[in-house]
Design an enzyme around this catalytic site. Sequence first.
Site, PDB file in Angstrom:
ATOM      1  N   ASN A   1     -10.913   2.763  -5.962  1.00 35.45           N
ATOM      2  CA  ASN A   1     -10.068   3.313  -4.904  1.00 35.45           C
ATOM      3  C   ASN A   1      -8.708   3.640  -5.518  1.00 35.45           C
ATOM      4  O   ASN A   1      -7.919   2.741  -5.784  1.00 35.45           O
ATOM      5  CB  ASN A   1      -9.927   2.261  -3.782  1.00 35.45           C
ATOM      6  CG  ASN A   1      -8.957   2.686  -2.702  1.00 35.45           C
ATOM      7  OD1 ASN A   1      -8.519   3.834  -2.657  1.00 35.45           O
ATOM      8  ND2 ASN A   1      -8.610   1.756  -1.821  1.00 35.45           N
ATOM      9  N   TRP A   2      -8.489   4.932  -5.752  1.00 40.31           N
ATOM     10  CA  TRP A   2      -7.241   5.333  -6.428  1.00 40.31           C
ATOM     11  C   TRP A   2      -6.050   5.304  -5.469  1.00 40.31           C
ATOM     12  O   TRP A   2      -4.911   5.477  -5.895  1.00 40.31           O
ATOM     13  CB  TRP A   2      -7.400   6.740  -7.032  1.00 40.31           C
ATOM     14  CG  TRP A   2      -8.419   6.833  -8.129  1.00 40.31           C
ATOM     15  CD1 TRP A   2      -9.222   5.822  -8.608  1.00 40.31           C
ATOM     16  CD2 TRP A   2      -8.751   8.001  -8.914  1.00 40.31           C
ATOM     17  NE1 TRP A   2     -10.024   6.288  -9.631  1.00 40.31           N
ATOM     18  CE2 TRP A   2      -9.758   7.622  -9.838  1.00 40.31           C
ATOM     19  CE3 TRP A   2      -8.304   9.314  -8.916  1.00 40.31           C
ATOM     20  CZ2 TRP A   2     -10.316   8.521 -10.753  1.00 40.31           C
ATOM     21  CZ3 TRP A   2      -8.848  10.219  -9.824  1.00 40.31           C
ATOM     22  CH2 TRP A   2      -9.838   9.819 -10.744  1.00 40.31           C
ATOM     23  N   LYS A   3      -6.301   5.162  -4.195  1.00 39.47           N
ATOM     24  CA  LYS A   3      -5.243   5.109  -3.173  1.00 39.47           C
ATOM     25  C   LYS A   3      -4.313   6.337  -3.286  1.00 39.47           C
ATOM     26  O   LYS A   3      -4.752   7.396  -3.721  1.00 39.47           O
ATOM     27  CB  LYS A   3      -4.457   3.795  -3.269  1.00 39.47           C
ATOM     28  CG  LYS A   3      -5.368   2.565  -3.292  1.00 39.47           C
ATOM     29  CD  LYS A   3      -4.609   1.294  -3.089  1.00 39.47           C
ATOM     30  CE  LYS A   3      -5.547   0.109  -3.277  1.00 39.47           C
ATOM     31  NZ  LYS A   3      -4.941  -1.139  -2.905  1.00 39.47           N
TER      32      LYS A   3
ATOM     33  N   HIS B   1     -10.070   0.326   5.415  1.00 38.55           N
ATOM     34  CA  HIS B   1      -9.361  -0.435   4.383  1.00 38.55           C
ATOM     35  C   HIS B   1      -8.212  -1.201   5.040  1.00 38.55           C
ATOM     36  O   HIS B   1      -7.599  -0.719   6.000  1.00 38.55           O
ATOM     37  CB  HIS B   1      -8.826   0.522   3.308  1.00 38.55           C
ATOM     38  CG  HIS B   1      -8.332  -0.199   2.100  1.00 38.55           C
ATOM     39  ND1 HIS B   1      -7.090  -0.799   2.054  1.00 38.55           N
ATOM     40  CD2 HIS B   1      -8.914  -0.454   0.901  1.00 38.55           C
ATOM     41  CE1 HIS B   1      -6.935  -1.380   0.863  1.00 38.55           C
ATOM     42  NE2 HIS B   1      -8.026  -1.188   0.149  1.00 38.55           N
TER      43      HIS B   1
ATOM     44  N   GLU C   1      -5.274  -1.612   4.213  1.00 39.01           N
ATOM     45  CA  GLU C   1      -3.997  -0.889   4.248  1.00 39.01           C
ATOM     46  C   GLU C   1      -3.945   0.067   5.434  1.00 39.01           C
ATOM     47  O   GLU C   1      -2.855   0.463   5.873  1.00 39.01           O
ATOM     48  CB  GLU C   1      -3.781  -0.159   2.911  1.00 39.01           C
ATOM     49  CG  GLU C   1      -3.418  -1.151   1.806  1.00 39.01           C
ATOM     50  CD  GLU C   1      -3.839  -0.735   0.404  1.00 39.01           C
ATOM     51  OE1 GLU C   1      -4.163   0.442   0.194  1.00 39.01           O
ATOM     52  OE2 GLU C   1      -3.850  -1.622  -0.471  1.00 39.01           O
TER      53      GLU C   1
ATOM     54  N   GLU D   1     -13.039  -7.621   1.561  1.00 40.80           N
ATOM     55  CA  GLU D   1     -11.754  -7.571   0.876  1.00 40.80           C
ATOM     56  C   GLU D   1     -10.747  -8.478   1.600  1.00 40.80           C
ATOM     57  O   GLU D   1     -10.114  -8.052   2.582  1.00 40.80           O
ATOM     58  CB  GLU D   1     -11.213  -6.143   0.868  1.00 40.80           C
ATOM     59  CG  GLU D   1     -12.107  -5.151   0.155  1.00 40.80           C
ATOM     60  CD  GLU D   1     -11.296  -4.004  -0.441  1.00 40.80           C
ATOM     61  OE1 GLU D   1     -11.382  -3.808  -1.634  1.00 40.80           O
ATOM     62  OE2 GLU D   1     -10.552  -3.355   0.313  1.00 40.80           O
TER      63      GLU D   1
ATOM     64  N   GLY E   1      -4.299  -6.437  -4.420  1.00 39.40           N
ATOM     65  CA  GLY E   1      -3.096  -6.085  -5.171  1.00 39.40           C
ATOM     66  C   GLY E   1      -2.192  -7.258  -5.491  1.00 39.40           C
ATOM     67  O   GLY E   1      -1.044  -7.070  -5.892  1.00 39.40           O
TER      68      GLY E   1
ATOM     69  N   SER F   1      -8.196  -7.728  -6.289  1.00 36.81           N
ATOM     70  CA  SER F   1      -7.766  -8.183  -7.616  1.00 36.81           C
ATOM     71  C   SER F   1      -8.938  -8.419  -8.566  1.00 36.81           C
ATOM     72  O   SER F   1      -8.913  -9.354  -9.359  1.00 36.81           O
ATOM     73  CB  SER F   1      -6.893  -9.441  -7.487  1.00 36.81           C
ATOM     74  OG  SER F   1      -5.714  -9.128  -6.773  1.00 36.81           O
TER      75      SER F   1
ATOM     76  N   GLY G   1      -9.150  -1.578  -6.795  1.00 39.73           N
ATOM     77  CA  GLY G   1      -7.938  -0.803  -6.564  1.00 39.73           C
ATOM     78  C   GLY G   1      -7.186  -0.593  -7.867  1.00 39.73           C
ATOM     79  O   GLY G   1      -7.487   0.295  -8.647  1.00 39.73           O
ATOM     80  N   GLY G   2      -6.215  -1.473  -8.130  1.00 39.59           N
ATOM     81  CA  GLY G   2      -5.323  -1.310  -9.280  1.00 39.59           C
ATOM     82  C   GLY G   2      -6.051  -1.049 -10.589  1.00 39.59           C
ATOM     83  O   GLY G   2      -5.675  -0.144 -11.351  1.00 39.59           O
TER      84      GLY G   2
HETATM   85  C1  PEP Z   1      -8.360  -2.341  -2.770  1.00 40.50           C
HETATM   86  O1  PEP Z   1      -7.300  -1.834  -2.423  1.00 40.50           O
HETATM   87  O2  PEP Z   1      -9.421  -2.010  -2.221  1.00 40.50           O
HETATM   88  C2  PEP Z   1      -8.324  -3.339  -3.824  1.00 40.50           C
HETATM   89  C3  PEP Z   1      -9.360  -4.114  -3.987  1.00 40.50           C
HETATM   90  O3  PEP Z   1      -7.165  -3.382  -4.569  1.00 40.50           O
HETATM   91  P1  PEP Z   1      -6.902  -4.299  -5.862  1.00 40.50           P
HETATM   92  O4  PEP Z   1      -8.108  -4.209  -6.741  1.00 40.50           O
HETATM   93  O5  PEP Z   1      -5.699  -3.688  -6.506  1.00 40.50           O
HETATM   94  O6  PEP Z   1      -6.659  -5.679  -5.375  1.00 40.50           O
END
Ligand code: PEP
Length: 261
Positions: free
Chosen positions: A11-13, A99, A101, A177, A183, A222, A243-244
């Site tokens: 997920n590049w957001k 998500h 967010e 999640e 994050g 994470s 994500g990251g």
């Molecule tokens: C996400 O936003 O779906 C996610 C899992 O982010 P991260 O891996 O950065 O925690």
Amino acid sequence: MAGPRKLIAGNWKMNILAAEGQALAGAVGNYAASAGPLDCDLLVCPPATILHAVAEQLSDSPVAVGGQNCHAEPSGAFTGEISAAMLADVGATAVILGHSERRHGLGETDAMVQAKVSAVLNANLIAIVCIGETEAERDAGQTLAVLRNQLDGSLPSAASTEGMEELTEVNTVVAYEPVWAIGTGRTPTEAEIAVAHNHIRACLEKRIGSAADQIRLLYGGSMKPDNAASILLIDNVDGGLIGGASLNADDFCAIAAAAVS
Ligand code: PEP
């Protein structure tokens, strides 16, 4: 019965401009082409602005491309919004929905997520439905109830799926999640992840019976190269939503390499 083939989704957001997207997609595509037969499916979800370009770039690669959100309606006077059909039109095969967010940052409710899931299934795309508890909910011992309620509220009810494909193992992915793990560099223990994933599987089984065994349950929050292998070995963890670490091709590919189906 063997579990489903694992899925590693990035997920590049709201990151990445066109040139960076080309480099990142190119590196992931090269990995997929050169790593030999992959033991997992790969998906990248770029921002909508570059989805078409990334999908074109990866069109001959096993790496699929998805959206990060869509509107519940197929078309109309919704300035600034994008429909599931529009995402499909430019090469998406999946869409991340609900998500945290969007739920917690933008006030998306279960009902809104449910309508979007229906729209995505109607467009013959895969819905990746995110659920997860906040830290306060975990501390209050409410994690499993929150997950059950979000599943119940976010997946289309039998009534709303009338005339469209029913929820199946092929068109639905659930991503667990924990909000507090996204994050932050923090993750639940392996035992906590196992409890959550077993619970999600049981909730799905209640709803659609044994077909639920093949619905992919992703862990997200994470996930990094150094914890991916152990998380991906947990029962009922069928992949990861990253994500990251998905913004760095080496990290994303290292996570993919850790996924053994
Ligand atoms: C996400 O936003 O779906 C996610 C899992 O982010 P991260 O891996 O950065 O925690």
